[in-house]
Design an enzyme around this catalytic site. Structure first.
Site, PDB file in Angstrom:
ATOM      1  N   ASP A 108     -23.848  17.889  28.706  1.00 13.18           N
ATOM      2  CA  ASP A 108     -24.668  17.654  29.905  1.00 13.18           C
ATOM      3  C   ASP A 108     -25.320  16.278  29.912  1.00 13.18           C
ATOM      4  O   ASP A 108     -25.966  15.892  30.892  1.00 13.18           O
ATOM      5  CB  ASP A 108     -25.737  18.744  30.061  1.00 13.18           C
ATOM      6  CG  ASP A 108     -26.740  18.792  28.918  1.00 13.18           C
ATOM      7  OD1 ASP A 108     -26.572  18.042  27.925  1.00 13.18           O
ATOM      8  OD2 ASP A 108     -27.685  19.592  29.000  1.00 13.18           O
ATOM      9  N   GLY A 109     -25.202  15.525  28.822  1.00 12.62           N
ATOM     10  CA  GLY A 109     -25.805  14.196  28.745  1.00 12.62           C
ATOM     11  C   GLY A 109     -27.289  14.220  28.460  1.00 12.62           C
ATOM     12  O   GLY A 109     -27.911  13.155  28.346  1.00 12.62           O
ATOM     13  N   ALA A 117     -34.701  24.144  25.502  1.00  7.23           N
ATOM     14  CA  ALA A 117     -34.295  25.502  25.153  1.00  7.23           C
ATOM     15  C   ALA A 117     -32.803  25.716  25.356  1.00  7.23           C
ATOM     16  O   ALA A 117     -32.186  26.522  24.659  1.00  7.23           O
ATOM     17  CB  ALA A 117     -35.082  26.511  25.998  1.00  7.23           C
ATOM     18  N   GLU A 169     -24.765  34.327  18.199  1.00 11.66           N
ATOM     19  CA  GLU A 169     -25.484  33.115  17.793  1.00 11.66           C
ATOM     20  C   GLU A 169     -26.817  33.557  17.190  1.00 11.66           C
ATOM     21  O   GLU A 169     -27.815  33.673  17.871  1.00 11.66           O
ATOM     22  CB  GLU A 169     -25.715  32.161  18.964  1.00 11.66           C
ATOM     23  CG  GLU A 169     -26.170  30.792  18.456  1.00 11.66           C
ATOM     24  CD  GLU A 169     -26.725  29.878  19.531  1.00 11.66           C
ATOM     25  OE1 GLU A 169     -26.979  28.708  19.196  1.00 11.66           O
ATOM     26  OE2 GLU A 169     -26.929  30.318  20.668  1.00 11.66           O
ATOM     27  N   ASP A 218     -23.666  26.133  26.508  1.00 14.29           N
ATOM     28  CA  ASP A 218     -24.882  26.738  25.951  1.00 14.29           C
ATOM     29  C   ASP A 218     -25.816  27.140  27.098  1.00 14.29           C
ATOM     30  O   ASP A 218     -27.045  27.062  26.983  1.00 14.29           O
ATOM     31  CB  ASP A 218     -25.586  25.777  24.994  1.00 14.29           C
ATOM     32  CG  ASP A 218     -26.615  26.485  24.094  1.00 14.29           C
ATOM     33  OD1 ASP A 218     -26.617  27.730  24.053  1.00 14.29           O
ATOM     34  OD2 ASP A 218     -27.426  25.787  23.451  1.00 14.29           O
TER      35      ASP A 218
END
Length: 392
Positions: free
Chosen positions: A251-252, A316, A132, A277
């Site tokens: 994760d909302g 982050a 990434e 992530d």
């Protein structure tokens, strides 16, 4: 030869979810499912539970105090052990934007971790490396270190691939960067997935990247030009290219459930990839940590960049687990249990072109699977036919 059979209320098999029956496991690999218990073998009774493939996380930077940026093989293996207890049995250790030299060291450390494992290692399997960065744009750098942003170069990728001993299976870049289309085409010719992310590309630039061979969108909505009715941008391209895959952090917090629902409705669940992530501080208590060379604050199940004065900055990354993400998707009424499980197993495996090794319960494959209750709470994980328990 060691053989046992799993009895459960439901099994999520490649063709369909089936009710009841028995799934055999022989010498750490899957056998066949059948309606009747096989004769003369131990039956492990999981009545009241569902059996699904182990979760496959194709975008994750580390776990339980260790990250790929540490360049530490033992740390990668420690992450793998902890991930298995949280339901993830296959992962792509994911790098950050670092210097060319540091990225080579990270790739080498991941390869060393993989090479050092014996047959009795009971952690999540390393199914490849995901780069990434560092081929991103300043405009949507997110938590990527802007000091090391560069244009995509195939020769640089080859150096990393050699350090990884051929394990790189996926590489992300901004579609608008000079040399992006040539890079995408070169990696596609080698069978390596390219993903569009941390990008301010227009719809036309994004579509050109797809036409060159890009097949994945990195954590859709986050770190990319959004959808606008006069310029659909990266998000518009993700929604309107039916054969590509869209990662989504479930994760909302990174993306509101309503926006996740819109993506799934536009693209179809078969091409939506649940990811975490997750940063290296996943699984740890709240506090201050380092991630990708940058200071972060873990608070209330989310990681933020830490400002110079110690205050929280922008998001982050997450500290999510995929098993929790599956439950979220069902609790939010976005997907059925079967759809959510497949979005965290076979769909990500297919998106990363590793579906020949993981993501499905198929005879002859490593018996990596999870046990859920009917509310999708994780009860237990098996790696290679051996129970490793559960941490949540």
């Amino acid at each position: 030869m060691s053989t046992f059979a799993i009895k459960a209320d439901k099994f999520f098999l490649p063709g369909a979810a089936v009710l009841g029956g028995y799934l055999t496991v022989t010498d750490g690999t899957f056998g066949h499912w059948g309606e009747e218990a096989p004769e003369g073998v131990e039956v492990r009774d999981y009545s009241g539970s569902w059996i699904a493939p182990g979760m496959v996380d194709t975008h994750i930077h580390g776990f339980y105090g260790h990250a790929t940026t540490d360049n530490d093989a033992d740390g990668i293996n420690a992450s793998s052990l902890a991930l298995a207890k949280h339901g993830t049995t296959s992962w792509l250790p994911t790098t950050f934007t670092q210097s060319v030299d540091d990225l080579a060291e990270s790739c080498a450390a991941i390869a060393k971790a993989d090479d050092s494992r014996g047959d009795d290692f009971l952690g999540a399997r390393i199914q490849g490396v995901y780069l990434e960065g560092p081929f991103f744009t300043e405009a949507h750098k997110g938590a990527q270190n802007p000091k090391y942003l560069i244009d995509p170069k195939y020769d640089i990728y080859r150096r990393w691939q050699e350090a990884a001993e051929g394990r790189i299976v996926k590489s992300a870049l901004a579609a608008e960067k000079p040399g992006a289309l040539e890079y995408i085409a070169a990696l596609d010719a080698e069978g390596v997935v390219t993903a569009i992310g941390h990008s301010d590309a227009t719809y036309a630039e994004s579509l050109a990247a797809v036409n060159a061979g890009a097949t994945v969108f990195v954590h859709t909505y986050n770190g990319q030009r959004g959808l606008h009715h006069r310029e659909p941008g990266v998000v518009g391209c993700a929604m309107s290219t039916p054969e590509t895959y869209a990662e989504i952090i479930c994760d909302g917090r990174h993306v509101q459930p309503a926006a996740i629902d819109a993506l799934v409705r536009a693209k179809g669940w078969q091409h939506c990839v649940l990811i975490t992530d997750c940063l290296g501080c996943g699984g740890l208590p709240e506090g201050n940590y380092m991630s990708g060379g940058l200071p972060v604050v873990l608070e209330n199940n989310l990681c933020y960049l830490r400002n110079e004065d110690g205050s929280k900055g922008s998001i982050a990354g997450s500290v999510l687990t995929l098993a929790r993400g599956v439950k979220n998707m069902v609790d939010w009424s976005i997907a059925t249990a079967e759809q959510a499980i497949r979005m965290a197993t076979e769909v990500p495996a297919r998106s990363a072109r590793i579906d020949g090794k993981c993501g499905s319960i198929k005879p002859g494959r490593d018996a990596d699977f999870v046990v859920f209750d009917h509310e999708l709470n994780l009860k237990e994980t098996y790696v290679g036919g051996v129970s490793v328990g559960a941490a949540e």
